[in-house]
Design an enzyme around this catalytic site. Structure first.
Site, PDB file in Angstrom:
ATOM      1  N   ALA A   1       4.727  -1.667   8.916  1.00 57.51           N
ATOM      2  CA  ALA A   1       4.219  -2.670   9.858  1.00 57.51           C
ATOM      3  C   ALA A   1       4.597  -4.051   9.360  1.00 57.51           C
ATOM      4  CB  ALA A   1       2.695  -2.583   9.970  1.00 57.51           C
TER       5      ALA A   1
ATOM      6  N   ILE B   1       0.844  -1.206   0.000  1.00 57.61           N
ATOM      7  CA  ILE B   1       0.000   0.000   0.000  1.00 57.61           C
ATOM      8  C   ILE B   1       0.875   1.250   0.000  1.00 57.61           C
ATOM      9  CG2 ILE B   1      -1.809   1.258   1.245  1.00 57.61           C
ATOM     10  CD1 ILE B   1      -2.629  -1.479   2.497  1.00 57.61           C
TER      11      ILE B   1
ATOM     12  N   THR C   1      -6.100  -1.093  10.524  1.00 57.03           N
ATOM     13  CA  THR C   1      -6.845  -2.155   9.842  1.00 57.03           C
ATOM     14  C   THR C   1      -8.205  -2.394  10.489  1.00 57.03           C
ATOM     15  OG1 THR C   1      -6.818  -4.541   9.475  1.00 57.03           O
ATOM     16  CG2 THR C   1      -5.547  -3.774  11.324  1.00 57.03           C
ATOM     17  N   ASP C   2      -9.125  -2.968   9.725  1.00 56.23           N
ATOM     18  CA  ASP C   2     -10.432  -3.324  10.299  1.00 56.23           C
ATOM     19  C   ASP C   2     -10.321  -4.522  11.245  1.00 56.23           C
ATOM     20  OD1 ASP C   2      -9.995  -5.323   8.402  1.00 56.23           O
ATOM     21  OD2 ASP C   2     -11.911  -5.076   7.370  1.00 56.23           O
ATOM     22  N   GLU C   3      -9.173  -5.240  11.200  1.00 57.69           N
ATOM     23  CA  GLU C   3      -9.036  -6.453  12.033  1.00 57.69           C
ATOM     24  C   GLU C   3      -9.027  -6.137  13.526  1.00 57.69           C
ATOM     25  OE1 GLU C   3      -6.285  -9.429  10.848  1.00 57.69           O
ATOM     26  OE2 GLU C   3      -6.681  -9.126   8.720  1.00 57.69           O
TER      27      GLU C   3
ATOM     28  N   LYS D   1      -1.716  -4.216  16.112  1.00 61.11           N
ATOM     29  CA  LYS D   1      -2.261  -3.024  15.443  1.00 61.11           C
ATOM     30  C   LYS D   1      -3.215  -2.290  16.394  1.00 61.11           C
ATOM     31  CE  LYS D   1      -1.803  -1.698  11.735  1.00 61.11           C
ATOM     32  NZ  LYS D   1      -0.790  -0.807  11.082  1.00 61.11           N
TER      33      LYS D   1
ATOM     34  N   TYR E   1      -1.189 -10.226  15.086  1.00 58.33           N
ATOM     35  CA  TYR E   1      -1.129  -9.062  14.183  1.00 58.33           C
ATOM     36  C   TYR E   1      -2.158  -8.013  14.590  1.00 58.33           C
ATOM     37  CZ  TYR E   1      -2.419  -6.204  10.128  1.00 58.33           C
ATOM     38  OH  TYR E   1      -2.750  -5.139   9.311  1.00 58.33           O
TER      39      TYR E   1
HETATM   40  P1  NAD Z   1       3.423  -4.686   3.524  1.00 59.09           P
HETATM   41  O1  NAD Z   1       3.815  -5.826   4.405  1.00 59.09           O
HETATM   42  O2  NAD Z   1       3.267  -4.909   2.067  1.00 59.09           O
HETATM   43  O3  NAD Z   1       4.478  -3.512   3.690  1.00 59.09           O
HETATM   44  C1  NAD Z   1       4.999  -3.108   4.931  1.00 59.09           C
HETATM   45  C2  NAD Z   1       6.218  -2.233   4.685  1.00 59.09           C
HETATM   46  O4  NAD Z   1       6.730  -1.835   5.961  1.00 59.09           O
HETATM   47  C3  NAD Z   1       7.361  -2.953   3.954  1.00 59.09           C
HETATM   48  O5  NAD Z   1       7.869  -2.133   2.926  1.00 59.09           O
HETATM   49  C4  NAD Z   1       8.387  -3.192   5.039  1.00 59.09           C
HETATM   50  O6  NAD Z   1       9.723  -3.209   4.546  1.00 59.09           O
HETATM   51  C5  NAD Z   1       8.150  -1.994   5.963  1.00 59.09           C
HETATM   52  N1  NAD Z   1       8.582  -2.271   7.337  1.00 59.09           N
HETATM   53  C6  NAD Z   1       8.307  -3.383   8.085  1.00 59.09           C
HETATM   54  N2  NAD Z   1       8.912  -3.285   9.276  1.00 59.09           N
HETATM   55  C7  NAD Z   1       9.564  -2.094   9.311  1.00 59.09           C
HETATM   56  C8  NAD Z   1      10.363  -1.427  10.279  1.00 59.09           C
HETATM   57  N3  NAD Z   1      10.617  -1.992  11.465  1.00 59.09           N
HETATM   58  N4  NAD Z   1      10.860  -0.210   9.972  1.00 59.09           N
HETATM   59  C9  NAD Z   1      10.608   0.359   8.766  1.00 59.09           C
HETATM   60  N5  NAD Z   1       9.890  -0.236   7.806  1.00 59.09           N
HETATM   61  C10 NAD Z   1       9.366  -1.448   8.070  1.00 59.09           C
HETATM   62  O7  NAD Z   1       2.102  -4.086   4.166  1.00 59.09           O
HETATM   63  P2  NAD Z   1       0.799  -3.459   3.480  1.00 59.09           P
HETATM   64  O8  NAD Z   1      -0.134  -4.542   3.168  1.00 59.09           O
HETATM   65  O9  NAD Z   1       1.219  -2.502   2.442  1.00 59.09           O
HETATM   66  O10 NAD Z   1       0.198  -2.674   4.732  1.00 59.09           O
HETATM   67  C11 NAD Z   1       0.629  -1.348   5.027  1.00 59.09           C
HETATM   68  C12 NAD Z   1      -0.121  -0.836   6.240  1.00 59.09           C
HETATM   69  O11 NAD Z   1      -1.517  -0.856   5.986  1.00 59.09           O
HETATM   70  C13 NAD Z   1       0.090  -1.675   7.502  1.00 59.09           C
HETATM   71  O12 NAD Z   1       0.167  -0.812   8.590  1.00 59.09           O
HETATM   72  C14 NAD Z   1      -1.160  -2.554   7.579  1.00 59.09           C
HETATM   73  O13 NAD Z   1      -1.453  -2.879   8.909  1.00 59.09           O
HETATM   74  C15 NAD Z   1      -2.188  -1.610   6.993  1.00 59.09           C
HETATM   75  N6  NAD Z   1      -3.336  -2.269   6.318  1.00 59.09           N
HETATM   76  C16 NAD Z   1      -3.126  -3.212   5.356  1.00 59.09           C
HETATM   77  C17 NAD Z   1      -4.217  -3.778   4.694  1.00 59.09           C
HETATM   78  C18 NAD Z   1      -4.055  -4.809   3.609  1.00 59.09           C
HETATM   79  O14 NAD Z   1      -5.052  -5.371   3.148  1.00 59.09           O
HETATM   80  N7  NAD Z   1      -2.851  -5.086   3.130  1.00 59.09           N
HETATM   81  C19 NAD Z   1      -5.520  -3.379   5.046  1.00 59.09           C
HETATM   82  C20 NAD Z   1      -5.683  -2.426   6.068  1.00 59.09           C
HETATM   83  C21 NAD Z   1      -4.574  -1.879   6.678  1.00 59.09           C
HETATM   84  O1  DAU Z   2      -8.672  -6.737   6.799  1.00 57.49           O
HETATM   85  C1  DAU Z   2      -7.467  -6.046   6.590  1.00 57.49           C
HETATM   86  C2  DAU Z   2      -6.313  -7.018   6.653  1.00 57.49           C
HETATM   87  O2  DAU Z   2      -6.379  -7.815   5.471  1.00 57.49           O
HETATM   88  C3  DAU Z   2      -4.953  -6.345   6.765  1.00 57.49           C
HETATM   89  O3  DAU Z   2      -4.888  -5.652   7.967  1.00 57.49           O
HETATM   90  C4  DAU Z   2      -3.826  -7.375   6.696  1.00 57.49           C
HETATM   91  O4  DAU Z   2      -2.569  -6.716   6.699  1.00 57.49           O
HETATM   92  C5  DAU Z   2      -3.982  -8.175   5.421  1.00 57.49           C
HETATM   93  O5  DAU Z   2      -2.999  -9.187   5.384  1.00 57.49           O
HETATM   94  C6  DAU Z   2      -5.379  -8.783   5.332  1.00 57.49           C
HETATM   95  O6  DAU Z   2      -5.563  -9.833   6.330  1.00 57.49           O
HETATM   96  P1  DAU Z   2      -6.286 -11.225   5.989  1.00 57.49           P
HETATM   97  O7  DAU Z   2      -5.835 -12.222   6.971  1.00 57.49           O
HETATM   98  O8  DAU Z   2      -7.740 -11.033   5.803  1.00 57.49           O
HETATM   99  O9  DAU Z   2      -5.636 -11.489   4.530  1.00 57.49           O
HETATM  100  P2  DAU Z   2      -5.050 -12.797   3.830  1.00 57.49           P
HETATM  101  O10 DAU Z   2      -4.800 -12.432   2.395  1.00 57.49           O
HETATM  102  O11 DAU Z   2      -3.943 -13.414   4.592  1.00 57.49           O
HETATM  103  O12 DAU Z   2      -6.287 -13.803   3.876  1.00 57.49           O
HETATM  104  C7  DAU Z   2      -7.537 -13.477   3.296  1.00 57.49           C
HETATM  105  C8  DAU Z   2      -8.484 -14.625   3.592  1.00 57.49           C
HETATM  106  O13 DAU Z   2      -8.052 -15.792   2.850  1.00 57.49           O
HETATM  107  C9  DAU Z   2      -8.499 -15.054   5.046  1.00 57.49           C
HETATM  108  O14 DAU Z   2      -9.808 -15.447   5.411  1.00 57.49           O
HETATM  109  C10 DAU Z   2      -7.574 -16.268   5.100  1.00 57.49           C
HETATM  110  C11 DAU Z   2      -7.752 -16.876   3.720  1.00 57.49           C
HETATM  111  N1  DAU Z   2      -6.548 -17.573   3.170  1.00 57.49           N
HETATM  112  C12 DAU Z   2      -5.380 -16.892   3.137  1.00 57.49           C
HETATM  113  C13 DAU Z   2      -4.238 -17.481   2.645  1.00 57.49           C
HETATM  114  C14 DAU Z   2      -2.924 -16.737   2.623  1.00 57.49           C
HETATM  115  C15 DAU Z   2      -6.655 -18.867   2.698  1.00 57.49           C
HETATM  116  O15 DAU Z   2      -7.731 -19.488   2.698  1.00 57.49           O
HETATM  117  N2  DAU Z   2      -5.512 -19.474   2.214  1.00 57.49           N
HETATM  118  C16 DAU Z   2      -4.309 -18.834   2.177  1.00 57.49           C
HETATM  119  O16 DAU Z   2      -3.307 -19.449   1.742  1.00 57.49           O
END
Ligand code: NAD
Ligand code: DAU
Length: 351
Positions: free
Chosen positions: A85, A14, A132-134, A161, A157
């Protein structure tokens, strides 16, 4: 607009979309991307903007409080967008402490640095925390998460958060630090590390590998295209009310199994396979521990008060996402070589 904006985690999924948006949209602002470059951070994600004059990359760890203080001294940040994160639930089950360090200690280090360096003259400053919504836990079949839903995290996780969100509110309430928080649902799109459901399954379908569906695939997630999240972050950073929280969601709920079937169908078409070929790869495996049943977001506050709404329909988002992964084989090869193989074996072998 703020002059010197620190974006943490800007090399991640993101974060890279947020950095690109801000570098392009705000040429008068300086954008500093601080990232440790963990397995999830990848500077390839920012190749197209890395030479821009208003962009600086800083490699560093938010867990190192002294280093963070020096950065605030040097660059005089007036805005912070904090995304860095550890973000993958399965990894948090395997190694919770890493999540405490980065997500909690790292966040408190940043809050402290902002408090100290902004020296109680908080005018024109903003600390924006991306969450996050989690943190809200799990819904039953009915209802939506709103900004007032009580926190009830279940995984290491989401607990980390949730803790970081509490610290952000505590710094606002105790010290008057100007903060804002947003809690977003599941993102998908280009540059997501293939440990998360959608890119993992795209990669496995391509390579004819089993698709490991946890439990019965009945869990529900609310999917939002990553560029829509980046746009929401821009709107909240510029128009959000200090001290407030905004929920961001796609209004787009899918059970995992239904989503996976759509993905299989789209991929069959794109790979020129007979319809139904990829579905045969679906393999039900042991469920994730503490697996939340359903997430769904009410984003009406953000929509009504700040005028944001998601722009993409899911079908279009999935088309764009599958195309991106199919057209960026080198990116995928780079991130799935080395460490990834070990991770994959440990996570899925014997499941
Ligand atoms: P990501 O894992 O793709 O990226 C995380 C980034 O943070 C990486 O570039 C990593 O190198 C950096 N990082 C990790 N530890 C660090 C540290 N100690 N110091 C500096 N940099 C560090 O994550 P993402 O999916 O892009 O999520 C970004 C943010 O959005 C997170 O805070 C996550 O909780 C939040 N978020 C993610 C989702 C989702 O669906 N992916 C949804 C809602 C919120
Ligand atoms: O809701 C926001 C969150 O969404 C973010 O805060 C997190 O950073 C992000 O990783 C994501 O969390 P989820 O656990 O929902 O995402 P994930 O892609 O890991 O899994 C999505 C759904 O799919 C979940 O119900 C678990 C399931 N899953 C996931 C994997 C990796 C499977 O069934 N098989 C798999 O191998």
């Amino acid at each position: 607009m703020k002059k010197n904006i620190l974006i943490t985690g800007g090399a991640g999924f993101i974060g890279s979309h947020v950095v690109r948006l801000f570098v392009n949209k705000y040429p008068e602002s300086k954008i500093y991307n601080l990232d440790k470059l963990t397995y999830a951070g990848n500077l390839e994600n920012l190749k197209d903007i890395e030479h821009r004059e208003n962009y600086t990359f800083i490699k560093g760890d938010i867990v190192d409080g002294e280093f963070i203080g020096l950065l605030f001294d040097k660059y005089k940040f007036d805005g912070v967008i904090h995304l860095a994160a550890e973000s993958h639930v399965d990894r948090s089950i395997a190694n919770p402490m890493e999540f405490v360090m980065t997500n909690v200690i790292g966040t408190v280090n940043l809050l402290n640095a902002a408090k100290v360096h902004w020296k109680d003259d908080f005018r024109g400053k903003l600390f924006y925390h991306i969450s996050t919504d989690e943190v809200y836990g799990s819904l039953g079949e009915e209802g939506l998460f709103s900004e007032t839903t009580a926190y009830d995290p279940h995984s290491p996780y989401s607990a980390a958060k949730a803790s970081s969100d509490h610290f952000v509110r505590a710094y606002h309430d105790t010290f008057g630090l100007p903060t804002v928080i947003s809690n977003c649902s599941n993102n998908y799109g280009a540059n997501q590390f293939p440990e998360k459901l959608i890119p993992l399954f795209i990669n496995n379908i391509k390579n004819n590998k089993p698709l490991p569906v946890y439990g019965k695939g009945e869990n529900v997630r609310d999917w939002l295209y990553v560029e829509d999240h980046a746009n929401a972050i821009d709107v909240i950073f510029n128009k959000g009310k200090i001290g407030e929280t905004y929920n961001i969601g796609g209004n787009n709920e899918w059970t995992n199994i239904d989503l996976i079937k759509v993905l299989c169908k789209v991929m069959d078409k794109k790979l020129g396979r007979e319809e139904g070929t990829s579905e045969k790869l679906i393999t039900f495996v042991k469920d994730r521990a503490g697996h939340d049943l359903r997430y769904a977001i009410d984003s009406s506050k953000l929509q009504k008060e700040l005028g944001w709404k998601p722009s993409l329909q899911f079908e279009e988002g999935i088309e764009k996402t599958t195309d991106w992964y199919l057209n960026n084989q080198e990116w995928l090869d780079n991130v799935t070589s080395g460490e990834y193989k070990k991770y994959y074996e440990e996570m899925y072998e014997g499941r």
